[in-house]
Design an enzyme around this catalytic site. Structure first.
Site, PDB file in Angstrom:
ATOM      1  N   GLY A  15    -151.875  -1.832 -82.798  1.00  0.00           N
ATOM      2  CA  GLY A  15    -151.873  -3.535 -82.223  1.00  0.00           C
ATOM      3  C   GLY A  15    -150.874  -4.728 -83.141  1.00  0.00           C
ATOM      4  O   GLY A  15    -151.758  -5.862 -83.025  1.00  0.00           O
ATOM      5  N   ALA A  80    -150.778   1.996 -75.163  1.00  0.00           N
ATOM      6  CA  ALA A  80    -152.111   2.628 -75.850  1.00  0.00           C
ATOM      7  C   ALA A  80    -152.256   2.340 -74.277  1.00  0.00           C
ATOM      8  O   ALA A  80    -153.800   2.755 -73.715  1.00  0.00           O
ATOM      9  CB  ALA A  80    -152.529   1.521 -75.924  1.00  0.00           C
ATOM     10  N   SER A 126    -156.821  -2.465 -83.480  1.00  0.00           N
ATOM     11  CA  SER A 126    -155.992  -3.781 -83.064  1.00  0.00           C
ATOM     12  C   SER A 126    -155.976  -4.247 -81.861  1.00  0.00           C
ATOM     13  O   SER A 126    -154.957  -4.969 -81.448  1.00  0.00           O
ATOM     14  CB  SER A 126    -155.661  -4.406 -83.841  1.00  0.00           C
ATOM     15  OG  SER A 126    -155.643  -5.988 -84.165  1.00  0.00           O
ATOM     16  N   LEU A 127    -156.412  -3.677 -80.424  1.00  0.00           N
ATOM     17  CA  LEU A 127    -156.087  -4.009 -79.233  1.00  0.00           C
ATOM     18  C   LEU A 127    -156.589  -4.761 -78.167  1.00  0.00           C
ATOM     19  O   LEU A 127    -157.697  -4.511 -77.996  1.00  0.00           O
ATOM     20  CB  LEU A 127    -155.475  -2.272 -78.778  1.00  0.00           C
ATOM     21  CG  LEU A 127    -154.270  -1.608 -79.935  1.00  0.00           C
ATOM     22  CD1 LEU A 127    -154.826  -0.304 -79.637  1.00  0.00           C
ATOM     23  CD2 LEU A 127    -153.071  -2.552 -79.319  1.00  0.00           C
ATOM     24  N   TYR A 178    -165.379  -9.162 -80.455  1.00  0.00           N
ATOM     25  CA  TYR A 178    -165.562 -10.899 -80.556  1.00  0.00           C
ATOM     26  C   TYR A 178    -166.912 -10.494 -79.790  1.00  0.00           C
ATOM     27  O   TYR A 178    -167.424  -9.791 -78.477  1.00  0.00           O
ATOM     28  CB  TYR A 178    -164.806 -10.590 -79.497  1.00  0.00           C
ATOM     29  CG  TYR A 178    -165.005 -12.297 -78.975  1.00  0.00           C
ATOM     30  CD1 TYR A 178    -164.850 -13.607 -80.335  1.00  0.00           C
ATOM     31  CD2 TYR A 178    -164.872 -13.041 -77.814  1.00  0.00           C
ATOM     32  CE1 TYR A 178    -165.017 -14.844 -80.446  1.00  0.00           C
ATOM     33  CE2 TYR A 178    -165.098 -15.019 -78.061  1.00  0.00           C
ATOM     34  CZ  TYR A 178    -165.223 -15.280 -78.865  1.00  0.00           C
ATOM     35  OH  TYR A 178    -165.012 -17.129 -78.989  1.00  0.00           O
ATOM     36  N   TYR A 188    -163.599 -16.865 -71.437  1.00  0.00           N
ATOM     37  CA  TYR A 188    -163.220 -15.260 -72.406  1.00  0.00           C
ATOM     38  C   TYR A 188    -163.080 -14.579 -70.550  1.00  0.00           C
ATOM     39  O   TYR A 188    -164.629 -14.665 -70.498  1.00  0.00           O
ATOM     40  CB  TYR A 188    -163.800 -15.660 -73.185  1.00  0.00           C
ATOM     41  CG  TYR A 188    -163.332 -14.343 -74.217  1.00  0.00           C
ATOM     42  CD1 TYR A 188    -161.957 -14.392 -74.978  1.00  0.00           C
ATOM     43  CD2 TYR A 188    -163.971 -13.278 -73.943  1.00  0.00           C
ATOM     44  CE1 TYR A 188    -161.246 -13.432 -75.473  1.00  0.00           C
ATOM     45  CE2 TYR A 188    -163.664 -11.984 -74.007  1.00  0.00           C
ATOM     46  CZ  TYR A 188    -162.430 -11.874 -75.125  1.00  0.00           C
ATOM     47  OH  TYR A 188    -161.513 -10.892 -76.078  1.00  0.00           O
ATOM     48  N   LYS A 196    -165.512  -6.141 -74.058  1.00  0.00           N
ATOM     49  CA  LYS A 196    -165.657  -5.541 -75.666  1.00  0.00           C
ATOM     50  C   LYS A 196    -167.135  -5.393 -75.263  1.00  0.00           C
ATOM     51  O   LYS A 196    -167.639  -4.539 -76.998  1.00  0.00           O
ATOM     52  CB  LYS A 196    -166.002  -7.896 -76.469  1.00  0.00           C
ATOM     53  CG  LYS A 196    -164.742  -7.937 -76.265  1.00  0.00           C
ATOM     54  CD  LYS A 196    -163.601  -6.948 -77.240  1.00  0.00           C
ATOM     55  CE  LYS A 196    -162.067  -8.005 -78.159  1.00  0.00           C
ATOM     56  NZ  LYS A 196    -161.140  -6.712 -78.347  1.00  0.00           N
ATOM     57  N   LEU A 226    -160.057 -17.085 -83.821  1.00  0.00           N
ATOM     58  CA  LEU A 226    -158.769 -17.144 -85.197  1.00  0.00           C
ATOM     59  C   LEU A 226    -157.342 -17.690 -84.680  1.00  0.00           C
ATOM     60  O   LEU A 226    -156.902 -17.507 -83.506  1.00  0.00           O
ATOM     61  CB  LEU A 226    -158.542 -15.980 -86.314  1.00  0.00           C
ATOM     62  CG  LEU A 226    -157.174 -15.800 -86.838  1.00  0.00           C
ATOM     63  CD1 LEU A 226    -157.452 -16.460 -88.178  1.00  0.00           C
ATOM     64  CD2 LEU A 226    -156.411 -14.595 -86.988  1.00  0.00           C
TER      65      LEU A 226
END
Length: 300
Positions: A15, A80, A126-127, A178, A188, A196, A226
């Site tokens: 990712g 993925a 990290s996807l 998250y 979101y 998540k 971030l």
């Protein structure tokens, strides 16, 4: 001196698309600790990523503390959303961004890495992708919701299914989550909060199953806000960072390297008894029930 030592370890980070996000920071921290790094990049941006790497666009970000540069022993196109090539729709196969590529599904990338590099020790997911992330949940279509679940949470299950057999015993598997999994975060949307939540639930179940089957550990890092390229696409990341600065116990901007260093620790023998956990790396934001400004006058 107690230190994180990953010399001789091989890590695959799925990712990474640029040098801004958590995936890059994790790869860099793992490399700082001595690990050999392979990465998976979304096929539509593979050429841009490789060009940026070759032309030196990432050089400043690639610098390690000892003066060396972050190197990748392999860069693999990774889609993925699909487990094997027969799952890939014809319109994707024929798309100009995929047409020149092959072996980019999860099962094929796992086979390529085993053939070219042998077994690995660390797997990082990290996807995340939600095509309707800007839509409130009440306005999210079934297709958008299922796409978010597929790309952001089932992809973790599939990665472990296919990479587990090529991992050394005692290995470490990590994903990124998250706090929208357990708190309402307006904006979101598109099923991403649900994805998540599924990812965190799966972390516990997979820790049990993968621990018993392959003796590998499975954990997740719940990272704070971030200002990455992906986060900017959602549209309110600056407000989230400002809110965190006002509310969190530690009034500091989160650095991607802080997540990377946590990942290096969890991937090391120092964390040999830690599995099935969600580690919060968000300056303590997860612990707060009300905004810090509500208490400011009393505390001052």
């Amino acid at each position: 001196m107690l230190k994180i030592d990953l010399k001789g370890k091989k890590a695959f980070v799925a990712g990474i698309g640029d040098d801004q996000g958590f995936g890059w920071a994790i790869a860099k921290s793992l490399a700082e600790a001595g690990a050999e790094i392979f990465i998976g990049t979304w096929p539509p941006i593979l050429k841009i990523f490789n060009l940026s790497l070759q032309t030196g666009k990432f050089d400043e970000s690639r610098k390690l503390s000892n003066g060396d540069m972050l190197e990748f022993s392999g860069i693999y196109p990774l889609e993925a959303a699909y487990d094997k090539m027969e799952d890939v729709p014809a319109d994707i196969k024929e798309n100009k961004r995929y047409a020149d590529l092959d072996q980019y599904t999860i099962s094929e990338v796992a086979k390529r890495i085993e053939k070219e590099h042998g077994k690995i020790d660390i797997l990082v997911h990290s996807l995340a992708n939600g095509p309707e992330v800007k839509n409130p949940l009440l306005e999210t279509s079934r297709a958008g919701y299922l796409a978010a679940i597929s790309a952001s949470s089932y992809s973790f299950v599939s990665l472990l299914q296919h990479f587990g057999p090529i991992m050394n015993r005692g290995g470490s598997v990590l994903s990124l989550t998250y706090m929208a999994s357990e708190r309402a975060i307006p904006g979101y949307g598109g099923g991403m909060s649900s994805a998540k939540a599924a990812l965190e639930s799966d972390t516990r179940t997979l820790a049990y199953e993968a621990g018993r089957k392959w003796n590998i550990r499975v954990n997740a890092i719940s990272a704070g806000a971030l200002r990455s390229r992906a986060a900017k696409a959602i549209g309110f990341i600056d407000r989230m960072i400002d809110y965190s600065l006002q509310t969190a116990p530690l009034q500091e901007v989160l650095e991607a390297s802080e997540v990377g260093n946590t990942a290096a620790f969890l991937s090391s023998p120092l964390a040999s008894a830690i599995t099935g956990t969600i580690i919060y790396v968000d300056k303590g934001m997860y612990a707060m029930g009300v905004g810090g400004e509500m208490l400011k006058n009393k505390m001052d």
